[in-house]
Scaffold this active site. Structure first.
Site, mmCIF file in Angstrom:
data_model
loop_
_atom_site.group_PDB
_atom_site.id
_atom_site.type_symbol
_atom_site.label_atom_id
_atom_site.label_comp_id
_atom_site.label_asym_id
_atom_site.label_seq_id
_atom_site.Cartn_x
_atom_site.Cartn_y
_atom_site.Cartn_z
ATOM 1 N N HIS A 84 -9.975 0.908 -9.844
ATOM 2 C CA HIS A 84 -9.600 1.881 -8.811
ATOM 3 C C HIS A 84 -8.135 2.300 -8.933
ATOM 4 O O HIS A 84 -7.821 3.483 -8.989
ATOM 5 C CB HIS A 84 -9.877 1.299 -7.424
ATOM 6 C CG HIS A 84 -9.243 2.073 -6.309
ATOM 7 N ND1 HIS A 84 -9.696 3.320 -5.944
ATOM 8 C CD2 HIS A 84 -8.178 1.813 -5.526
ATOM 9 C CE1 HIS A 84 -8.936 3.779 -4.972
ATOM 10 N NE2 HIS A 84 -8.003 2.884 -4.696
ATOM 11 N N PHE A 85 -7.228 1.312 -8.987
ATOM 12 C CA PHE A 85 -5.825 1.754 -8.956
ATOM 13 C C PHE A 85 -5.357 2.282 -10.304
ATOM 14 O O PHE A 85 -4.430 3.078 -10.353
ATOM 15 C CB PHE A 85 -4.895 0.701 -8.328
ATOM 16 C CG PHE A 85 -4.652 -0.539 -9.112
ATOM 17 C CD1 PHE A 85 -3.850 -0.533 -10.230
ATOM 18 C CD2 PHE A 85 -5.214 -1.746 -8.699
ATOM 19 C CE1 PHE A 85 -3.619 -1.702 -10.937
ATOM 20 C CE2 PHE A 85 -4.985 -2.916 -9.404
ATOM 21 C CZ PHE A 85 -4.187 -2.893 -10.531
ATOM 22 N N HIS A 86 -6.026 1.875 -11.384
ATOM 23 C CA HIS A 86 -5.665 2.509 -12.657
ATOM 24 C C HIS A 86 -6.116 3.972 -12.673
ATOM 25 O O HIS A 86 -5.420 4.827 -13.217
ATOM 26 C CB HIS A 86 -6.261 1.748 -13.840
ATOM 27 C CG HIS A 86 -5.415 0.585 -14.269
ATOM 28 N ND1 HIS A 86 -5.493 -0.642 -13.679
ATOM 29 C CD2 HIS A 86 -4.446 0.470 -15.217
ATOM 30 C CE1 HIS A 86 -4.620 -1.464 -14.239
ATOM 31 N NE2 HIS A 86 -3.967 -0.816 -15.177
ATOM 32 N N TYR A 117 1.845 5.593 -2.226
ATOM 33 C CA TYR A 117 2.141 6.965 -1.807
ATOM 34 C C TYR A 117 3.517 7.394 -2.313
ATOM 35 O O TYR A 117 3.749 8.566 -2.564
ATOM 36 C CB TYR A 117 1.981 7.105 -0.287
ATOM 37 C CG TYR A 117 0.542 6.852 0.078
ATOM 38 C CD1 TYR A 117 -0.423 7.806 -0.237
ATOM 39 C CD2 TYR A 117 0.131 5.653 0.616
ATOM 40 C CE1 TYR A 117 -1.757 7.567 0.012
ATOM 41 C CE2 TYR A 117 -1.205 5.408 0.872
ATOM 42 C CZ TYR A 117 -2.145 6.367 0.569
ATOM 43 O OH TYR A 117 -3.461 6.123 0.805
ATOM 44 N N ARG A 156 -10.897 -10.329 -11.253
ATOM 45 C CA ARG A 156 -9.800 -9.689 -11.968
ATOM 46 C C ARG A 156 -8.793 -10.733 -12.439
ATOM 47 O O ARG A 156 -8.820 -11.880 -12.016
ATOM 48 C CB ARG A 156 -9.131 -8.660 -11.063
ATOM 49 C CG ARG A 156 -8.436 -9.266 -9.866
ATOM 50 C CD ARG A 156 -8.039 -8.222 -8.849
ATOM 51 N NE ARG A 156 -6.803 -7.547 -9.231
ATOM 52 C CZ ARG A 156 -5.988 -6.925 -8.355
ATOM 53 N NH1 ARG A 156 -6.305 -6.891 -7.077
ATOM 54 N NH2 ARG A 156 -4.909 -6.336 -8.755
ATOM 55 N N ARG A 157 -7.898 -10.299 -13.320
ATOM 56 C CA ARG A 157 -6.731 -11.074 -13.717
ATOM 57 C C ARG A 157 -7.055 -12.401 -14.373
ATOM 58 O O ARG A 157 -6.410 -13.405 -14.118
ATOM 59 C CB ARG A 157 -5.842 -11.333 -12.500
ATOM 60 C CG ARG A 157 -5.236 -10.053 -12.010
ATOM 61 C CD ARG A 157 -4.517 -10.232 -10.732
ATOM 62 N NE ARG A 157 -3.472 -9.215 -10.595
ATOM 63 C CZ ARG A 157 -2.802 -8.995 -9.490
ATOM 64 N NH1 ARG A 157 -3.046 -9.708 -8.424
ATOM 65 N NH2 ARG A 157 -1.883 -8.074 -9.444
ATOM 66 N N HIS A 199 0.793 -1.209 0.000
ATOM 67 C CA HIS A 199 0.000 0.000 0.000
ATOM 68 C C HIS A 199 0.832 1.267 0.000
ATOM 69 O O HIS A 199 0.560 2.186 -0.752
ATOM 70 C CB HIS A 199 -1.086 0.057 1.064
ATOM 71 C CG HIS A 199 -2.114 1.061 0.642
ATOM 72 N ND1 HIS A 199 -2.990 0.814 -0.387
ATOM 73 C CD2 HIS A 199 -2.308 2.341 0.981
ATOM 74 C CE1 HIS A 199 -3.695 1.895 -0.636
ATOM 75 N NE2 HIS A 199 -3.312 2.839 0.176
#
Lengths: 187, 541
Positions: free
Chosen positions: B366-368, B219, B429-430, B215
């Site tokens: 979300h993370f894309h 950042y 996913r994946r 995680h």
């Protein structure tokens, strides 16, 4: 002189606005965390409380995950326990049969690598990590069929790892359970 | 003035070449798994591609951007040449060679384990060795940033460290500690097995170590973007930074609370108990705080710029912003994507809501949106802003830059919104492909096709971006002058020691990590019989 006063006045105003916004931000975050905590405590949607283990090398030889013990079992108190394992690239049982409107506990583990499963159309979603037992309380509202894919990459056959869940009427399940100790819908 | 221009340019160029290759793979993946692709293909190619795409985009590309930008910030903000130039080049070559060493087994299909490793699956040892080389290269950068910061402070007692450098060192310290989790996993768990010295591995413990990195790495990716918000954006649009102190507090909050939250990736895992999942959930909520503070400060800085230009009214000032300026456009589009992505993140942070979307396409979306969208669009802005200073040539294809930024934004929305939606429907996913003929899956087909089209828009935008940079290498010669950062509205006369140093914050970072990770790790290490046989992947095994 006038500009000097304006400057320090402006600085005080800026600092005040900033403090207000920071306070508001803290309140927003506090509220969200509070909501999550409240729902967790009052609606019992909390993660599994303790860590249980199961050795994947001896799963098939002894213990609760031997093949004859897999499937759905009616407990004395009317609840149902479903035992299942995941392996590259299928679930055993591949089709899980459960009653609607009944408290159900899924107990599952993996025989090789990391797997997971989710049941589409529900919030049931968990991981299977080899070496550890996953215990998950669930409840299905209505009879119906659902697909149950493995949702964690488990090797080159991952895309073929889809199980099924058949939710049937409570009474019909009771009749089936009276005739057989462990139920599945694999034909 | 930038002294080591070649060093900085080398980092940026390698970063963007890696990005370009990984972008092509990404677009191909979007296509083959969508209903637009009618042909059969070997699913192993898909997982090979995902491994390469993830490793390149997650480990190599942002690391090189942070390093190159970090060197530029050191020289421009401290107004002196970088100390340790040779070490910096050594770090660069370690990252470059490591990337190649990792990618050879991946492209041969010997390490299709995805960039998240997933033991007990174990691939070719050179994949992991390559990743370790990339990390060690970046640790050289961490050391150099801290060294330059410390020496400058010694030479300038009592002076506040420039904000850009303070934030840059915050990011490097965060990364130095964040990478330790995955390093422990690779060095003590995976590599001994990959090299054949051991045959068993504790998959649960490995997942906990990886979450330590997984995680906070986000950042680390984010910090160059936030530095650009605070120190490039207000200057580029002709305004002032609203508050210098608030900016420092935001970066400090990242250092302190970005670390002890990684277990939210393990909400559905059986090897961590409920108590620590709750702790990590609460800390995940706290990490929204610096972002909320940032959004306020950046919008306030934009308002100052607009009013200086004659903007009027409660909302009328928005129209008076210099919208034709690519940095203005990139920052605005980035904040919109950050808003949507951040809202999604707040959903993921709660155990109850996460259960509905865990490991579905929602997470990929979300993370894309956050990384590929909000963060990477600012990497473009940083490159556009910095390029004339690196090349000594004008970068003036403004129309092309605006088109490129808009295409990236539109492409990202068209890709990720349908992704989120099919995730809510429960699409895992994946997976290399889906049986769209199955009535349970067919309602998802249209959305998947749409997101594949978004992937092609992103590819087009990425190619345009490279074109702008290449044109910049052949532009009209002209000295760009000193590279400057935004000036705050009210420069504080003196600054509290806490906002000018890291001792206390580092102690908190390590302390909170020990509190939030110490027990789960100790418990798993004490548990017997949880190591399981490794499953080797790859051809010929």
């Amino acid at each position: 002189m006038a500009t000097e006063t304006d400057h320090s006045l402006g600085e005080a105003v800026a600092a005040r606005i900033e403090r207000r916004w920071a306070t508001l931000s803290i309140v927003i975050v506090g509220l969200l965390v509070g909501m999550a905590a409240y729902i967790g405590i009052h609606q019992a949607t909390m993660p599994q409380g303790r860590v249980e283990t199961a050795d994947p090398k001896t799963l098939h030889l002894s213990g609760e995950f031997i093949e004859s013990n897999l499937g759905s079992e009616m407990e004395a108190d009317g609840s149902v326990t479903v035992r299942a394992i995941g392996q590259q690239y299928s679930f055993t049982p591949q089709c899980v049969v459960v009653p609607a409107e009944t408290p159900i506990t899924f107990r599952a583990t993996s025989a090789d690598v990391v797997h997971g499963f989710l049941i589409e159309g529900t919030n049931v979603n968990t991981m299977l990590v080899p070496g550890y037992v996953t215990a998950l309380p669930v409840r299905f509202k209505a009879p119906g069929d659902h697909v149950m894919p493995c949702q964690e990459f488990c090797g080159i056959g991952h895309q073929g790892m889809w199980g099924k869940v058949k939710v049937i009427d409570k009474a019909a399940f009771r009749d089936l359970a009276a005739a057989k100790r462990r139920l599945t819908c694999v034909d | 003035m930038l002294t080591n221009r070649r060093l900085i340019a080398a980092h940026f160029w390698l970063a963007f070449i890696v990005f370009g290759v990984a972008l092509v793979l990404g677009a191909w993946q979007m296509f083959v798994r969508s209903p637009l692709n009618a042909w059969h293909f070997n699913p192993e190619f898909y997982y090979r591609s995902v491994t390469a795409h993830g490793s390149a985009m997650g480990y190599v590309f942002p690391t090189l951007i942070a390093m190159g930008f970090g060197y530029a910030i050191t020289e421009a903000s401290l107004e002196k040449a970088l100390i340790g130039r040779r070490w910096a080049w050594a770090g660069f070559f370690l990252v470059a060679v490591g990337a190649v060493v990792a990618m050879i087994p991946v492209s041969l299909g010997l390490a299709s384990v995805l960039y998240t490793f997933y033991p007990p699956m174990v691939g070719n040892p050179f994949y992991y060795i390559g990743v370790v080389m990339v990390v060690v290269g970046s640790w050289i950068w961490v050391t150099l940033m801290v060294t330059n910061f410390t020496i400058w402070k010694r030479e300038n007692p009592g002076k506040p460290v420039p904000l850009a450098m303070y934030a840059n060192v915050a990011g490097s310290l965060l990364w130095g500690w964040t990478a330790v989790g995955a390093a422990l996993e690779i060095l003590f768990q995976i590599l001994p097995v990959a090299l054949g010295l051991k045959s068993k591995i504790d998959a649960g413990l490995a997942r906990v170590f990886f979450s330590w990195t997984l995680h906070a790495i986000v950042y680390f990716w984010l910090i160059p973007t936030y530095i650009a918000y605070y120190t490039i954006f207000p200057r580029a649009i002709g305004g002032r930074l609203f508050s210098d102190a608030m900016a420092r507090i935001s970066f400090i909050l990242f250092v302190v609370v970005a670390m002890p939250i990684g277990v939210h990736h393990l909400f559905a895992d059986p090897q961590v108990g409920a108590g620590f999942k709750f702790m990590h959930s609460v800390f995940t909520g706290l990490v929204a705080l610096p972002t909320l503070l940032t959004v306020f400060t950046i919008c306030a800085s934009a308002e100052i710029a607009s009013r200086l230009r004659g903007g009027r009214g409660a909302f009328g000032w928005i129209g008076a912003l210099p919208w034709s300026n690519p940095i203005m456009l990139a920052t605005a589009l980035s904040l919109v994507m950050l808003g949507f992505g951040g809202a999604g993140g707040l959903i993921n942070m709660s155990y109850q809501l996460d259960a509905a979307v865990h490991n579905t396409q929602w997470i990929t979306g979300h993370f894309h949106l956050i990384f590929g969208g909000a963060i990477v669009i600012m990497y473009f802005a940083i490159a556009y802003d910095l390029w004339p200073h690196l090349t000594g040539r004008a970068l003036d294809s403004f129309g092309l830059m605006r088109t490129q930024l808009w295409l990236w934004f539109i492409g990202m929305i068209v890709t990720t919104f349908p992704w989120h939606y099919v995730g809510i429907l429960g699409m895992p996913r994946r997976m290399a492909f889906y049986d769209y003929a199955n009535p349970a899956i067919s309602p998802q087909a249209f959305s998947v096709a749409m997101s594949a089209i978004g992937g092609f828009i992103l590819l087009l935008s990425g190619l345009l971006f490279l074109l702008v940079l290449i044109r910049g290498q052949f532009g009209v010669r002209g000295e760009a002058g000193a590279y400057r950062f935004a000036v705050p509205l009210h420069m504080p006369a003196r600054i509290p020691v806490a906002l000018n140093s890291f001792g206390l914050w580092l102690a908190l970072m390590v302390g909170l990590t020990v509190v939030n990770y110490g027990f789960p790790i100790a418990q798993l290490m004490a548990l017997k019989e949880t190591s399981v046989p490794a499953v080797y992947v790859g051809a010929g095994r």
